[in-house]
Design a protein around this motif. Structure first.
Motif, PDB file in Angstrom:
ATOM      1  N   ASP A 240      10.418  -3.041   1.463  1.00 43.62           N
ATOM      2  CA  ASP A 240      10.093  -3.143   2.886  1.00 43.62           C
ATOM      3  C   ASP A 240      11.206  -3.870   3.627  1.00 43.62           C
TER       4      ASP A 240
ATOM      5  N   THR B  40      10.752  -5.720   6.256  1.00 42.33           N
ATOM      6  CA  THR B  40      10.248  -6.925   6.933  1.00 42.33           C
ATOM      7  C   THR B  40      10.096  -8.061   5.932  1.00 42.33           C
TER       8      THR B  40
ATOM      9  N   ARG C  92       3.413   5.608   2.675  1.00 38.85           N
ATOM     10  CA  ARG C  92       2.224   5.802   3.518  1.00 38.85           C
ATOM     11  C   ARG C  92       2.487   5.165   4.879  1.00 38.85           C
TER      12      ARG C  92
ATOM     13  N   ILE D  31       0.841  -1.205   0.000  1.00 39.29           N
ATOM     14  CA  ILE D  31       0.000   0.000   0.000  1.00 39.29           C
ATOM     15  C   ILE D  31       0.867   1.242   0.000  1.00 39.29           C
TER      16      ILE D  31
HETATM   17  N1  SAM Z   1       2.648   1.521   3.574  1.00 36.07           N
HETATM   18  C1  SAM Z   1       1.913   0.475   4.240  1.00 36.07           C
HETATM   19  C2  SAM Z   1       0.510   0.948   4.598  1.00 36.07           C
HETATM   20  O1  SAM Z   1       0.240   2.130   4.475  1.00 36.07           O
HETATM   21  O2  SAM Z   1      -0.320   0.131   4.986  1.00 36.07           O
HETATM   22  C3  SAM Z   1       2.648  -0.054   5.477  1.00 36.07           C
HETATM   23  C4  SAM Z   1       2.792   0.901   6.610  1.00 36.07           C
HETATM   24  S1  SAM Z   1       3.600   0.142   7.992  1.00 36.07           S
HETATM   25  C5  SAM Z   1       2.955   1.112   9.308  1.00 36.07           C
HETATM   26  C6  SAM Z   1       5.292   0.709   7.829  1.00 36.07           C
HETATM   27  C7  SAM Z   1       6.150  -0.243   7.035  1.00 36.07           C
HETATM   28  O3  SAM Z   1       7.414   0.367   6.788  1.00 36.07           O
HETATM   29  C8  SAM Z   1       6.433  -1.554   7.755  1.00 36.07           C
HETATM   30  O4  SAM Z   1       6.053  -2.627   6.915  1.00 36.07           O
HETATM   31  C9  SAM Z   1       7.945  -1.540   8.005  1.00 36.07           C
HETATM   32  O5  SAM Z   1       8.531  -2.825   7.891  1.00 36.07           O
HETATM   33  C10 SAM Z   1       8.427  -0.594   6.904  1.00 36.07           C
HETATM   34  N2  SAM Z   1       9.662   0.147   7.228  1.00 36.07           N
HETATM   35  C11 SAM Z   1       9.904   0.883   8.337  1.00 36.07           C
HETATM   36  N3  SAM Z   1      11.123   1.446   8.265  1.00 36.07           N
HETATM   37  C12 SAM Z   1      11.675   1.061   7.086  1.00 36.07           C
HETATM   38  C13 SAM Z   1      12.927   1.315   6.450  1.00 36.07           C
HETATM   39  N4  SAM Z   1      13.847   2.076   7.039  1.00 36.07           N
HETATM   40  N5  SAM Z   1      13.153   0.759   5.235  1.00 36.07           N
HETATM   41  C14 SAM Z   1      12.210  -0.025   4.648  1.00 36.07           C
HETATM   42  N6  SAM Z   1      11.007  -0.302   5.214  1.00 36.07           N
HETATM   43  C15 SAM Z   1      10.741   0.231   6.416  1.00 36.07           C
END
Ligand code: SAM
Length: 248
Positions: free
Chosen positions: A109, A111, A156, A91
């Motif tokens: 991502d 994860t 997002r 997303i």
């Molecule tokens: N964008 C999606 C949504 O709006 O539903 C996911 C939002 S989720 C709250 C934040 C995501 O960012 C997580 O899946 C986390 O693993 C990823 N994330 C956080 N820091 C990151 C980084 N430095 N590099 C890559 N991914 C990251």
């Protein structure tokens, strides 16, 4: 496909608002994506939303709300390269990929299990235009194949705007756009992010209500940043630092 067909009423309406057809191919793709999302969400935490109606509105429709800016960023770029940073369950990257198959989309991502989910989605929906990558933005943004190579970046619910800018702007070529869907009441966050924008070579292009708010079901704000200069090589800083010590 397993399970009862999902109601895609809001997706259909969102596409209609943008003058987009709800073709059988798009319907099939959103059905498959929704089914996979619901299935995998029982095993791994892809989204905190568990009601289909909320998932449809907050995740799918909210992603489709970005389309006019996606098209603006991609105008006359063939192919247009987009990166979705912190994509989670895809997303806004996956809904955009379904309706804009000509874009080359990287879903990033940190994860691993989320990337495994996205590899399944890409395979089952046959999204030849999408590449999921398991890495941190702080690392990928320093690789020559990705640094300064994108016309469009989205993020997002990734982080505070200053951190989100540090994790996305290094991916953009000058002139590229970064789209950040945010909540409301973000005046302080915007003010706190101004120094980061200047350091990273970006400028605030627009702050506007996110379109389709009545379909999404909640008011949100879209922040649009343009990369005006190449990002200085020291950014993003080491993994974890952009979130721990936002530029300011
Ligand atoms: N964008 C999606 C949504 O709006 O539903 C996911 C939002 S989720 C709250 C934040 C995501 O960012 C997580 O899946 C986390 O693993 C990823 N994330 C956080 N820091 C990151 C980084 N430095 N590099 C890559 N991914 C990251």
């Amino acid at each position: 496909m397993s399970g009862e067909p999902l109601d895609l009423e809001f997706v259909q309406q969102a596409l209609g608002r943008w003058g987009e057809a709800f073709t059988p191919e798009r319907e099939r793709a959103f059905q498959q994506y929704g089914q996979l999302l619901l299935q995998w969400n029982r095993q791994i935490n892809l989204t905190g939303l568990d009601e289909w109606s909320a998932i449809q509105r907050r995740l799918l429709v909210e992603s489709l709300a970005l389309l006019p800016w996606v098209d603006r960023a991609c105008e006359r770029k063939t192919p247009c390269r987009m990166i979705d940073v912190g994509t989670g369950a895809g997303i806004p990257g996956i809904p955009i990929a379904v309706v804009r198959p000509s874009l080359m989309i990287t879903l990033l991502d940190a994860t691993k299990k989320k990337i495994r989910f996205l590899e399944t989605v890409v395979q089952q929906l046959r999204l030849a235009n999408v590449v999921p990558i398991h890495e941190r933005a702080e690392v990928l943004a320093h690789q020559p194949a990705h640094r300064g190579r994108y016309h469009l970046a989205t993020a997002r619910a990734l982080a505070h705007l200053a951190t989100a800018c540090e994790l996305t702007l290094p991916f953009l070529a000058p002139g590229g756009l970064a789209l950040f869907p945010k909540g409301t009441g973000i005046e302080q966050e915007l003010a706190e992010s101004q120094p980061a924008l200047a350091l990273l070579g970006g400028e605030l292009l627009a702050v506007e209500p996110l379109p389709l708010a009545d379909l999404v079901g909640t008011a949100s704000t879209l922040v649009v940043v343009r990369a005006v200069r190449p990002c200085p090589p020291m950014y993003p800083r080491r993994p974890g630092v952009p979130a721990k010590r936002p530029l300011g």
